[in-house]
Design an enzyme around this catalytic site. Structure first.
Site, short mmCIF file in Angstrom:
data_model
loop_
_atom_site.label_atom_id
_atom_site.label_comp_id
_atom_site.label_asym_id
_atom_site.label_seq_id
_atom_site.Cartn_x
_atom_site.Cartn_y
_atom_site.Cartn_z
CD GLU A 49 -2.76 -0.67 0.02
OE1 GLU A 49 -3.25 0.45 -0.46
OE2 GLU A 49 -3.62 -1.79 -0.42
CE1 TYR A 132 -7.00 3.16 -1.15
CE2 TYR A 132 -4.76 3.23 -0.59
CZ TYR A 132 -5.66 2.63 -1.19
OH TYR A 132 -5.53 1.53 -2.00
CG ASP A 150 -7.73 4.73 -4.62
OD1 ASP A 150 -9.15 4.91 -5.08
OD2 ASP A 150 -6.89 4.04 -5.12
#
Ligand code: SF4
Length: 353
Positions: A49, A132, A150
């Site tokens: 991520e 996020y 996002d």
């Protein structure tokens, strides 16, 4: 169609589409993997991520493999010298991510016993983890019913519901609408399915509405205005900054130095240079900042590098010296051992032409 019925259908068709067509990513646990007993590893998911923030999956994947090979656990990463982590990150850009990555690993390893917090709220307390990323990790690893939003998701939702408030002001409304649809049962799969939809089908240009599971409910498609969403405030023109670097070579070595820890490219290595200013300086003025008095040659071309908030035009001076002065002299064959950002690699490449 009743609202609740529509919500159920939106979730169902998206998840069915994901089960059949979802991307296989190196870090992703697909539904069939889970059935076979695989479970998501928070360290691997967190790494992916952070690396995929502002970077494409294709560019991030080799770095993800490299990091896991070098540092298989969060403890290994925390125990690595920070400069080594920055060097391994070089080329991926947005270097604050690498500094925060190491800081976060140290906190998880030394203050949390090597375990990531098991909730979105807990994850939010760690450096480099914003809303996020926290929502993504919590839903993928622990099935927490979060609302992952996002840039891709913003585009899909703004088209689906034709949100007319321009970004960034419209973010709150898009977030609210996305939260209503988010599936609480299969939270991780739902979030990943929605991100796939945004990146693979509902693209910024030429969305593939014919393949979209949400086409039946999409207001922008019905109106034929897909590419007009999300609405955005007019972008300001990106300003230009100017600077210079002094490439000094002694035999097969070049002079480098480390940038200050704070700020853009903080902690990375660089070819010594000037400040970056909004006004272009003359060659004579730039030369006043040269590290030594030499017969400096100026390259005809400039290095042009685009940062998020400005474009940099860099003048490159070169000089050959017979003796190394104090400083970090890097062998040209071993530049990969140094945390050199792409900008500096471009400058070195130009100086060697
Ligand atoms: S129908 Fe088209 S515009 Fe609407 S969400 Fe799907 S791909 Fe995007």
């Amino acid at each position: 169609m009743k609202t609740s019925q529509e919500l159920q259908q939106l979730r169902a068709v998206l998840l069915a589409h994901y089960d059949k067509n979802g991307r296989s990513l190196p870090w992703r646990i697909r539904p069939k993997d889970r059935e076979a007993g695989a479970i998501a590893d928070p360290y691997k998911i967190w790494l992916s991520e952070i690396m995929c923030q502002q970077t494409s999956v294709t560019a991030a994947a080799p770095f993800w493999h490299k990091f896991l090979q070098k540092w298989p656990s969060v403890d290994d990463l925390a125990n690595a010298p920070r400069d080594e982590v920055l060097t391994a990150w070089a080329g991926l850009g947005y270097y604050a991510r690498a500094r925060n990555l190491h800081k976060c690993a140290c906190i998880v390893a030394h203050e949390y016993g090597g375990q990531f917090p098991k909730s979105e709220q807990g994850l939010l307390k760690l450096p480099g983890i914003g809303p996020y990323t926290a929502a993504a990790i919590a839903s993928i690893c622990w099935g927490e019913a979060t609302n992952i939003v996002d840039g891709n998701v913003e585009r899909v939702i703004s088209r689906l519901r034709m949100v007319d408030i321009p970004l960034p002001k419209g973010k709150g409304e898009i977030h609210r609408l996305a939260g209503k649809i988010a599936d609480p049962q299969r939270a991780g799969d739902y979030g990943q399915a929605l991100m796939d939809l945004g990146s693979q089908i509902c693209k910024p240009r030429n969305p593939k509405c014919g393949m979209c599971p949400w086409a039946f409910a999409c207001k922008a498609k019905e109106a034929g205005f897909m590419e007009e969403y999300p609405k955005r405030l007019k972008k300001q023109k990106r300003p230009i900054r100017y600077g210079a670097v002094f490439y000094m070579q002694c035999g097969s070595k070049i002079l480098l130095r480390k940038r200050a820890d704070k700020g853009l490219l903080g902690g990375m290595m660089e070819v010594p240079g000037t400040e970056w200013t909004l006004v272009k300086q003359t060659i004579d003025t730039l030369l006043l900042s040269a590290p030594v008095r030499r017969n400096w040659q100026v390259c005809e071309q400039e290095v042009v590098h685009v940062f998020t908030h400005f474009t940099l035009h860099l003048t490159v001076f070169t000089a050959q010296v017979g003796k190394e002065q104090a400083g970090i002299w890097a062998h040209l064959d071993r530049l990969d051992d140094y945390a050199l950002p792409s900008l500096m690699r471009k400058a070195i490449h130009l100086a060697q032409k």
